[in-house]
Design a protein around this motif. Sequence first.
Motif, PDB file in Angstrom:
ATOM      1  N   SER A 155      15.349   0.365   1.993  1.00  0.00           N
ATOM      2  CA  SER A 155      14.081   0.718   1.367  1.00  0.00           C
ATOM      3  C   SER A 155      14.401   1.260  -0.015  1.00  0.00           C
ATOM      4  CB  SER A 155      13.309   1.733   2.213  1.00  0.00           C
ATOM      5  OG  SER A 155      12.037   2.031   1.653  1.00  0.00           O
ATOM      6  N   ASP A 168       8.504  -1.347   1.038  1.00  0.00           N
ATOM      7  CA  ASP A 168       8.571  -2.039   2.331  1.00  0.00           C
ATOM      8  C   ASP A 168       9.619  -3.137   2.214  1.00  0.00           C
ATOM      9  OD1 ASP A 168       8.216  -3.548   4.641  1.00  0.00           O
ATOM     10  OD2 ASP A 168       6.367  -4.504   3.925  1.00  0.00           O
ATOM     11  N   GLY A 185       1.920  -2.813   8.629  1.00  0.00           N
ATOM     12  CA  GLY A 185       3.255  -2.525   8.117  1.00  0.00           C
ATOM     13  C   GLY A 185       3.565  -1.063   7.861  1.00  0.00           C
ATOM     14  N   TRP A 186       2.550  -0.176   7.911  1.00  0.00           N
ATOM     15  CA  TRP A 186       2.742   1.242   7.652  1.00  0.00           C
ATOM     16  C   TRP A 186       1.982   2.057   8.690  1.00  0.00           C
ATOM     17  CZ3 TRP A 186       5.637   3.056   3.452  1.00  0.00           C
ATOM     18  CH2 TRP A 186       6.010   2.086   2.517  1.00  0.00           C
ATOM     19  N   VAL A 223       7.626   3.202   7.407  1.00  0.00           N
ATOM     20  CA  VAL A 223       7.644   1.761   7.166  1.00  0.00           C
ATOM     21  C   VAL A 223       8.021   1.107   8.486  1.00  0.00           C
ATOM     22  CG1 VAL A 223       8.540  -0.086   5.712  1.00  0.00           C
ATOM     23  CG2 VAL A 223       8.575   2.277   4.875  1.00  0.00           C
TER      24      VAL A 223
END
Length: 470
Positions: free
Chosen positions: A332, A455, A285-286, A295
């Motif tokens: 975000s 996220d 996810g990163w 992100v």
Amino acid sequence: MMIKTRKKLFTAFATVALLSASCLTYWSCSTIKASESQKENWTSLFDGKSLKGWKKLGGEAPYEVVDGAIVGTMTKGTPNSFLVTEQEYGDFILELDIKLEGNSTNSGIQTRSHFDAAANNGKGRVYGRQVEIDPSARAWSGGIYDEARRMWLYPLDLNEKAKTAYKQEEYNHVRIEAIGNELKTWINGVPTAFVIDTLDPTGFIGLQVHSIPNELDGKKVYFRNIKIQTANLKSKDFPKDVHIVNLVPNQLSSAEQKAGYKLLFNGQDFTGWKSARTGQLPDKGWEIKNGQVNVLKSDGGESTNGGDIVSQDQFSAFDLSFEFKLTPGANSGVKYFVTLKEKTHGSAIGLEFQVLDDALHPDAKMGRNGNRTLASLYDLITSNKDGRARRPIGEWNRGRVVVTPDNQVTHYLNGIKMVTYERGSKEFKDIVATSKYKDWANFGEAKEGHILLQDHGDAVSYRNIKIKTY
């Protein structure tokens, strides 16, 4: 004979001293000023009689010399007009005096600027960093604006104390230091703005007459005593408490280091960060790429992919700044005073600087009175709607959160004040009581907490994350 000689010498010395102190004649004043300028290595850019060494660009507002000053006349129906130096300059210290008639328009001094002849339908356009002269109630004189390019770099919301330096309808003394990547300004001796920027190592200097509404036609702008240093430059000290806008990603200048800033993101890896869920680094996810924390796009859900990441350290009173870039429709946030004590299935609990595409994401229309829009204190306080603060989606924006030891909190977006409130005050508690956080005891009042990057399942990038503690 000896007594008479001594009397003559005493009289001569007294006369010179009197002339130096009071400048009784034009000859004595000009001689003393010339001597001072030579000592400090100043060169005049304006001879007081003609526009030799200057040329006009942009609009059609006229410039002329009147009583030893360059006078620009505001002219209806024409765009911004500039009188610029024929010579270009790199490092320099510039000083001049400026007076502006009226308080409903502005002027400025271009530094290391350029001319795009093809812009504005072939009429051309001046662009580059400008030192603002602003007699209006906004009072941003000495701030730094990027003419026809990036807009505001340093609004004086970032230095409230300097807003009173400019005097309306009077000559004001301006000092500009452009040395290396640093641009610093003073108005009447008051430090006003400090920007670090790698664009434009050289360019011309320009004097602006702004475009105007018709009712200001004929108003004047006056410039005089224009002088420059280009060698053996000695920079003046800038106060440590004046905010610095450093546009060089993931780097601290020596001035920032002296002021106590440190990087929260080093531009290379996740040192100093951890997953809000596991305490370890996120396994998906990163990513870190090209000096930025990304992100990654997933399903648009809250903390359903890699989850939030938080700083290893916790903070109480601080000055946090960061840059972010949104993709279309993205969501975000940057949270602070995150304790990780609350058990949640989604994002960790904390006060949030909202990061959002207001036009395309549905969250902007939820909450109350727009309190979920960009730079708002999420679900609590609506941000300032000043359109000058917002950059287009896909461009970098600068966020800032300042928390003082007495719990005064301010959000800034691209240097413009967006939200201000007092943590723990009755007003704050009343707002929380009507929000989605009403069931969390003492929400937002923790003594200290982590910084969090959220996220929310959308592609958003962060960089240049730095902090100073009080």
